[in-house]
Motif scaffolding. Structure first.
Motif, mmCIF file in Angstrom:
data_model
loop_
_atom_site.group_PDB
_atom_site.id
_atom_site.type_symbol
_atom_site.label_atom_id
_atom_site.label_comp_id
_atom_site.label_asym_id
_atom_site.label_seq_id
_atom_site.Cartn_x
_atom_site.Cartn_y
_atom_site.Cartn_z
ATOM 1 N N MET A 22 0.830 -1.215 0.000
ATOM 2 C CA MET A 22 0.000 0.000 0.000
ATOM 3 C C MET A 22 0.863 1.263 0.000
ATOM 4 O O MET A 22 0.719 2.128 -0.863
ATOM 5 N N MET A 23 1.790 1.351 0.952
ATOM 6 C CA MET A 23 2.579 2.580 1.065
ATOM 7 C C MET A 23 3.561 2.754 -0.091
ATOM 8 O O MET A 23 4.104 3.840 -0.301
ATOM 9 N N ILE A 24 3.784 1.691 -0.871
ATOM 10 C CA ILE A 24 4.696 1.785 -2.023
ATOM 11 C C ILE A 24 4.313 2.968 -2.926
ATOM 12 O O ILE A 24 5.176 3.697 -3.433
ATOM 13 N N HIS A 25 3.005 3.192 -3.109
ATOM 14 C CA HIS A 25 2.538 4.334 -3.917
ATOM 15 C C HIS A 25 2.984 5.655 -3.285
ATOM 16 O O HIS A 25 3.333 6.603 -3.983
ATOM 17 N N ASP A 26 2.913 5.714 -1.950
ATOM 18 C CA ASP A 26 3.255 6.963 -1.258
ATOM 19 C C ASP A 26 4.761 7.200 -1.261
ATOM 20 O O ASP A 26 5.206 8.344 -1.309
ATOM 21 N N PHE A 27 5.539 6.101 -1.197
ATOM 22 C CA PHE A 27 6.990 6.263 -1.302
ATOM 23 C C PHE A 27 7.336 6.852 -2.668
ATOM 24 O O PHE A 27 8.183 7.738 -2.785
ATOM 25 N N ASP A 28 6.677 6.352 -3.711
ATOM 26 C CA ASP A 28 6.950 6.924 -5.035
ATOM 27 C C ASP A 28 6.517 8.389 -5.083
ATOM 28 O O ASP A 28 7.241 9.233 -5.622
ATOM 29 N N MET A 29 5.352 8.693 -4.514
ATOM 30 C CA MET A 29 4.873 10.088 -4.519
ATOM 31 C C MET A 29 5.832 10.984 -3.746
ATOM 32 O O MET A 29 6.129 12.107 -4.163
ATOM 33 N N ALA A 30 6.348 10.472 -2.632
ATOM 34 C CA ALA A 30 7.286 11.259 -1.819
ATOM 35 C C ALA A 30 8.520 11.614 -2.656
ATOM 36 O O ALA A 30 8.983 12.756 -2.656
#
Ligand SMILES: NC(=O)c1ccc[n+]([C@@H]2O[C@H](COP(=O)([O-])OP(=O)(O)OC[C@H]3O[C@@H](n4cnc5c(N)ncnc54)[C@H](O)[C@@H]3O)[C@@H](O)[C@H]2O)c1
Length: 332
Positions: free
Chosen positions: A171-179
């Protein structure tokens, strides 16, 4: 040139990509495959593409590019074969659950010299893309702090959690990319906490459903990510970036824009339910970007290196949560 695409996997996201290809000028869905023949036959009827088996698509001379939308544990072999057969590749996130495997694929793709795009669709969301463009235009000066909020409406079944690789990789993989997309500077240190507050069965499966991560860059810029597997008010997807001269913010998309005001206050709709609704425009735009990159010979972005870096951050967050210690991140 019309880009002739073969779709691998006709499940939830495969069906979205089939619709996006149909809406992309200069691309056509030539063939599709699924391990379940009925799933392939149904989507073939709906799209007019030919149902074939996976190996046939990977070797087909009339296919220029493949879209890999199969479960993550199938990606490695499909990417390797597609690259060896000279196909351009669009692959869903995560590229693979193992950082070592992604490193191998980076080499395989580089040797083959084929275009590769990782399916980090949120970069193409019109609001997030605009926010990032304004950031790059200097609208708030240098970035100092980013806050990414990402909460699902409800947890998936435990059978999914058990095979997901854990919240940070799934799930957080998307947010790591966004970060990374927002910050414009790689992160050097990460610290993660997580709990199972939504469903004790998620904790019993060794995972968390509520998590927060803090990332810092060498120059001291900070990003905070907040994830939950539950949000009573719909799919919660917000970004705020604070900089030298101001703040940029992208809010939730609601089911409608209608608001009622009465003596009790102001009431608006819940957020759009989940990713299929919230990111419909982003899925269309990413497929358009992939076809454009391949047909014009420009680099596909985000590439496989972005898939690798996000996976490194997800692994580091998993380790930090387990050990209670911050993790220093290797320069890549
Ligand atoms: N970017 C996003 O927002 C997003 C959203 C959902 C899923 N995903 C990713 O997309 C991938 C697929 O997820 P999904 O939710 O669509 O799964 P799904 O289970 O709904 O669909 C996968 C399909 O692939 C088929 N399949 C399995 N093995 C195959 C093989 N070897 N060859 C051909 N077909 C095969 C299955 O029968 C199934 O129909 C995963 O990597 C997932 O992480 C990304």
């Amino acid at each position: 040139m019309t880009l002739r695409i073969g779709l691998l996997g006709c499940g939830r996201i495969g069906q979205v990509h089939a619709a996006s290809i149909a809406a992309t000028k200069g691309a056509t869905l030539t063939a599709l495959a699924d391990a379940l023949p009925e799933a392939a036959a149904t989507l073939a009827r709906a799209t007019g593409a030919e149902a074939r088996d996976t190996a046939a698509i990977l070797a087909a001379p009339d296919i220029d590019a493949v879209v890999v939308a199969t479960p993550t544990d199938s990606h490695f072999d499909q990417i390797r074969q597609a690259a060896e057969n000279g196909k351009a590749i669009f692959c869903e996130k995560p590229v693979d659950m193992s950082v070592d495997n992604i490193r191998r694929l980076v080499d395989i793709v580089a040797r083959a010299g084929v275009p590769f795009m990782t399916g980090f669709n949120r970069r193409f969301d019109p609001s997030f893309a605009t926010l990032r463009a304004r950031l790059r235009d200097g609208a708030i000066g240098a970035v100092e702090l980013a806050i990414i909020t990402s909460r699902d409406p409800a947890p998936p079944p435990i059978s999914y959690i058990e095979r997901s690789g854990g919240l940070f990789r799934d799930m957080m993989i998307h947010d790591f990319d966004m970060a990374r997309f927002l910050m414009g500077e790689e992160f050097t240190r990460l610290s993660a906490v997580g709990s199972a507050l939504v469903d004790p069965a998620i904790g019993a499966a060794g995972d968390v459903d509520t998590a927060a991560v803090t990332l810092t860059t060498a120059s001291g810029r900070i990003c905070q990510i907040s994830n939950s597997r539950r949000a009573a008010y719909g799919y919660d997807q917000r970004i705020e970036v604070h900089g030298q001269t101001g703040m940029l913010r992208a809010e939730n998309q609601l089911e409608t824009s209608v608001e009622i005001a009465n003596a009790a206050g102001f009431t608006r709709d819940p957020a759009q339910h989940f990713f299929l609704e919230r990111y419909e425009a982003a899925y269309r735009a990413e497929m358009h970007a992939f076809a454009h990159a391949v047909t014009t010979g420009t680099p596909a972005d985000p590439g496989i290196g972005d898939g690798l870096r996000a996976q490194i951050l997800a692994d580091a967050a998993t380790r930090s949560r387990e050990t209670g210690q911050p993790v220093d991140l290797p320069p890549e």
